[in-house]
Scaffold this active site. Structure first.
Site, PDB file in Angstrom:
ATOM      1  N   GLY A  10     -40.223 -45.116 -19.984  1.00  0.00           N
ATOM      2  CA  GLY A  10     -40.243 -45.435 -18.525  1.00  0.00           C
ATOM      3  C   GLY A  10     -42.151 -44.801 -18.145  1.00  0.00           C
ATOM      4  O   GLY A  10     -42.515 -43.542 -18.678  1.00  0.00           O
ATOM      5  N   LEU A  12     -43.388 -43.013 -15.991  1.00  0.00           N
ATOM      6  CA  LEU A  12     -42.837 -41.929 -15.149  1.00  0.00           C
ATOM      7  C   LEU A  12     -42.091 -40.579 -16.111  1.00  0.00           C
ATOM      8  O   LEU A  12     -42.685 -39.042 -16.195  1.00  0.00           O
ATOM      9  CB  LEU A  12     -42.153 -41.026 -13.292  1.00  0.00           C
ATOM     10  N   ASP A  35     -28.234 -44.851 -23.759  1.00  0.00           N
ATOM     11  CA  ASP A  35     -28.210 -45.630 -22.830  1.00  0.00           C
ATOM     12  C   ASP A  35     -27.199 -44.840 -21.405  1.00  0.00           C
ATOM     13  O   ASP A  35     -25.544 -44.042 -22.023  1.00  0.00           O
ATOM     14  CB  ASP A  35     -26.985 -47.111 -23.108  1.00  0.00           C
ATOM     15  N   ALA A  59     -33.176 -46.079 -14.992  1.00  0.00           N
ATOM     16  CA  ALA A  59     -32.536 -46.255 -14.080  1.00  0.00           C
ATOM     17  C   ALA A  59     -33.117 -48.185 -14.408  1.00  0.00           C
ATOM     18  O   ALA A  59     -33.982 -48.978 -14.713  1.00  0.00           O
ATOM     19  CB  ALA A  59     -33.709 -46.460 -12.111  1.00  0.00           C
ATOM     20  N   THR A  61     -35.324 -51.099 -12.485  1.00  0.00           N
ATOM     21  CA  THR A  61     -35.713 -50.939 -11.314  1.00  0.00           C
ATOM     22  C   THR A  61     -36.834 -52.280 -11.179  1.00  0.00           C
ATOM     23  O   THR A  61     -37.512 -52.355  -9.874  1.00  0.00           O
ATOM     24  CB  THR A  61     -37.277 -49.617 -11.545  1.00  0.00           C
ATOM     25  N   TYR A 124     -30.213 -52.829  -5.140  1.00  0.00           N
ATOM     26  CA  TYR A 124     -31.479 -51.937  -5.461  1.00  0.00           C
ATOM     27  C   TYR A 124     -31.246 -50.357  -5.659  1.00  0.00           C
ATOM     28  O   TYR A 124     -31.206 -49.157  -5.275  1.00  0.00           O
ATOM     29  CB  TYR A 124     -32.632 -52.085  -6.110  1.00  0.00           C
ATOM     30  N   LYS A 128     -29.097 -47.196  -5.936  1.00  0.00           N
ATOM     31  CA  LYS A 128     -29.800 -45.736  -5.583  1.00  0.00           C
ATOM     32  C   LYS A 128     -29.096 -44.388  -4.941  1.00  0.00           C
ATOM     33  O   LYS A 128     -29.464 -43.374  -5.303  1.00  0.00           O
ATOM     34  CB  LYS A 128     -31.567 -45.746  -6.059  1.00  0.00           C
TER      35      LYS A 128
HETATM   36  N1  LIG Z   1     -41.276 -48.165 -10.018  1.00  0.00           N
HETATM   37  C1  LIG Z   1     -41.108 -47.583  -8.451  1.00  0.00           C
HETATM   38  O1  LIG Z   1     -42.227 -48.103  -7.554  1.00  0.00           O
HETATM   39  C2  LIG Z   1     -40.449 -46.918  -8.511  1.00  0.00           C
HETATM   40  C3  LIG Z   1     -40.896 -46.219  -6.653  1.00  0.00           C
HETATM   41  C4  LIG Z   1     -39.342 -45.479  -7.065  1.00  0.00           C
HETATM   42  C5  LIG Z   1     -38.654 -44.741  -7.619  1.00  0.00           C
HETATM   43  N2  LIG Z   1     -38.538 -45.617  -8.642  1.00  0.00           N
HETATM   44  C6  LIG Z   1     -37.545 -44.436  -9.195  1.00  0.00           C
HETATM   45  O2  LIG Z   1     -38.323 -43.457 -10.516  1.00  0.00           O
HETATM   46  C7  LIG Z   1     -37.664 -43.441 -11.994  1.00  0.00           C
HETATM   47  C8  LIG Z   1     -38.777 -44.231 -12.976  1.00  0.00           C
HETATM   48  O3  LIG Z   1     -39.106 -45.340 -12.916  1.00  0.00           O
HETATM   49  P1  LIG Z   1     -40.413 -45.989 -13.561  1.00  0.00           P
HETATM   50  O4  LIG Z   1     -40.892 -46.828 -12.842  1.00  0.00           O
HETATM   51  O5  LIG Z   1     -40.600 -44.450 -14.238  1.00  0.00           O
HETATM   52  O6  LIG Z   1     -38.769 -47.054 -14.316  1.00  0.00           O
HETATM   53  P2  LIG Z   1     -39.508 -48.054 -15.339  1.00  0.00           P
HETATM   54  O7  LIG Z   1     -41.150 -47.154 -16.097  1.00  0.00           O
HETATM   55  O8  LIG Z   1     -39.075 -48.744 -15.308  1.00  0.00           O
HETATM   56  O9  LIG Z   1     -38.753 -47.378 -16.579  1.00  0.00           O
HETATM   57  C9  LIG Z   1     -37.100 -47.398 -17.007  1.00  0.00           C
HETATM   58  C10 LIG Z   1     -37.146 -46.551 -17.374  1.00  0.00           C
HETATM   59  O10 LIG Z   1     -35.186 -46.837 -17.410  1.00  0.00           O
HETATM   60  C11 LIG Z   1     -34.793 -46.484 -18.583  1.00  0.00           C
HETATM   61  N3  LIG Z   1     -33.606 -47.559 -18.876  1.00  0.00           N
HETATM   62  C12 LIG Z   1     -33.180 -49.111 -18.228  1.00  0.00           C
HETATM   63  N4  LIG Z   1     -32.220 -48.798 -17.831  1.00  0.00           N
HETATM   64  C13 LIG Z   1     -31.291 -48.433 -19.021  1.00  0.00           C
HETATM   65  C14 LIG Z   1     -29.715 -47.346 -19.067  1.00  0.00           C
HETATM   66  N5  LIG Z   1     -29.235 -48.319 -18.598  1.00  0.00           N
HETATM   67  N6  LIG Z   1     -29.982 -45.953 -20.367  1.00  0.00           N
HETATM   68  C15 LIG Z   1     -30.884 -45.426 -20.408  1.00  0.00           C
HETATM   69  N7  LIG Z   1     -32.385 -46.132 -19.813  1.00  0.00           N
HETATM   70  C16 LIG Z   1     -32.174 -46.752 -19.559  1.00  0.00           C
HETATM   71  C17 LIG Z   1     -35.851 -47.741 -19.735  1.00  0.00           C
HETATM   72  O11 LIG Z   1     -35.510 -47.125 -20.772  1.00  0.00           O
HETATM   73  P3  LIG Z   1     -36.075 -48.643 -22.145  1.00  0.00           P
HETATM   74  O12 LIG Z   1     -37.572 -48.504 -21.883  1.00  0.00           O
HETATM   75  O13 LIG Z   1     -35.318 -48.076 -22.991  1.00  0.00           O
HETATM   76  O14 LIG Z   1     -35.647 -50.336 -21.569  1.00  0.00           O
HETATM   77  C18 LIG Z   1     -37.380 -47.077 -19.140  1.00  0.00           C
HETATM   78  O15 LIG Z   1     -37.460 -45.822 -19.735  1.00  0.00           O
HETATM   79  C19 LIG Z   1     -36.375 -44.559 -11.646  1.00  0.00           C
HETATM   80  O16 LIG Z   1     -35.328 -43.623 -11.415  1.00  0.00           O
HETATM   81  C20 LIG Z   1     -37.072 -45.273 -10.256  1.00  0.00           C
HETATM   82  O17 LIG Z   1     -35.613 -46.013 -10.266  1.00  0.00           O
HETATM   83  C21 LIG Z   1     -39.343 -46.342  -8.973  1.00  0.00           C
END
Ligand SMILES: NC(=O)c1ccc[n+]([C@@H]2O[C@H](COP(=O)([O-])OP(=O)(O)OC[C@H]3O[C@@H](n4cnc5c(N)ncnc54)[C@H](OP(=O)(O)O)[C@@H]3O)[C@@H](O)[C@H]2O)c1
Length: 287
Positions: A10, A12, A35, A59, A61, A124, A128
């Site tokens: 993802g 981050l 997973d 997560a 997301t 969501y 979380k």
């Molecule tokens: N995006 C935002 O605006 C935002 C804001 C606040 C907080 N956050 C938090 O920040 C963190 C990182 O967000 P991000 O934007 O980097 O996320 P992202 O780009 O959407 O990537 C999500 C990651 O989670 C993995 N994932 C999803 N389902 C899974 C599962 N069942 N088992 C293992 N891995 C799984 C995905 O893997 P695959 O690619 O293999 O599916 C991917 O690596 C998250 O915890 C999110 O809740 C995000």
């Protein structure tokens, strides 16, 4: 130090791996390799890599997707976190759990600090927040890092959506009465690497400084990119979506500055993000 990153594919997770300080060995796993819904897969990953620290970024997301499929949201965001926190506890690893401004209802007039009371208004946010509670219960040596409006060069994020739509459409309409802190994954990753140098466990708000509405953020993105597509401000009530983001999703921090950790302004971060994006496009044809 050996560090295991869940959600390593993802936004981050990739930034953390790219910006890991010298001397830190990083293993970044996507859902295909681990997973988090599967307790055995999580246990095997921890037993195999024997991390000193786990950064749990994985997560579901897609906030509207969480409303459509709450069962999956609970499985990934809450149960998955339970599996990771339990494995961290058993393996003696410290844990960073990435959480969100969506744990708040957005009704406050002031920005939310670490001790403000959560009250999520979306699936969501609920899932979380459940993850936070599980981490506090299962893993005493934890950092809960709440962030907001995250974006990187690649990935499904607001900046990429605005850049695409600005090229496809004659004009854009963007919500102007919901606010947060646009946060560049690279700046967040660097702040997390600094944070884990301190054995100061607890909850931290880590976001780029300042705040913006979706409209402000869209305008600044287009301005910095030189795109002249007109952007019209609209109220959230005119934009139908499944999940309701907090009206005031602005985070502020008491705990991070106490450790000397502050992040640059969101405008500066956006400029650096767009510059890096342009350089990547020029040198390799993609971000
Ligand atoms: N995006 C935002 O605006 C935002 C804001 C606040 C907080 N956050 C938090 O920040 C963190 C990182 O967000 P991000 O934007 O980097 O996320 P992202 O780009 O959407 O990537 C999500 C990651 O989670 C993995 N994932 C999803 N389902 C899974 C599962 N069942 N088992 C293992 N891995 C799984 C995905 O893997 P695959 O690619 O293999 O599916 C991917 O690596 C998250 O915890 C999110 O809740 C995000």
């Amino acid at each position: 130090m050996r560090v295991l990153i869940t959600g390593g594919t993802g936004q981050l997770g990739r930034a953390l791996a790219r910006l890991a300080p010298a001397g830190i060995q990083v293993v970044a796993l996507g859902s295909g390799e681990c997973d988090v819904r599967d307790p055995a897969a999580v246990r095997v990953a921890v037993e195999t890599h024997r991390p000193d620290l786990i950064v749990h970024c994985a997560a579901m997301t897609d906030v509207d997707g969480c409303e459509r499929d709450p069962r999956r949201a609970w499985q990934v965001n809450a149960l998955g976190t339970q599996h990771v926190a339990a494995a961290a506890g058993e393996g003696g690893a410290r844990l960073v759990y990435i959480s969100t401004n969506y744990v708040f209802d957005g009704e406050a007039e002031e920005p939310y600090h670490e001790f403000a009371r959560p009250n999520p208004i979306s699936i969501y946010g609920e899932t979380k927040l459940a993850g936070e509670e599980i981490v506090r219960a299962l893993c005493p040596r934890h950092y809960i890092v709440r962030t907001a409006m995250l974006y990187d060069e690649a990935g499904r994020n607001f900046v990429n959506t605005m850049l695409r739509l600005a090229r496809e459409r004659p004009a854009l309409q963007v919500v102007a009465d919901q606010f947060g802190n646009p946060t560049y994954a690279a700046d967040l990753a660097e702040a997390i690497w600094r944070l884990v140098q301190h054995p100061a466990y607890g909850t931290y708000h880590l976001v780029n400084a300042g705040h913006a509405s979706w409209f402000d953020w869209a305008c600044e993105t287009l301005r910095l990119t030189g795109l002249s597509t007109p952007v019209e401000p609209i109220p959230a009530s005119a934009y139908t979506r499944l999940a309701r983001p907090p009206r005031n999703g602005i985070l502020t921090s008491l705990a991070a500055p106490a450790l000397g950790i502050t992040l640059p302004s969101w405008q500066d971060a956006l400029r650096r993000n767009l510059e890096r994006r342009a350089k990547l496009l020029e040198t390799s044809g993609s971000v």
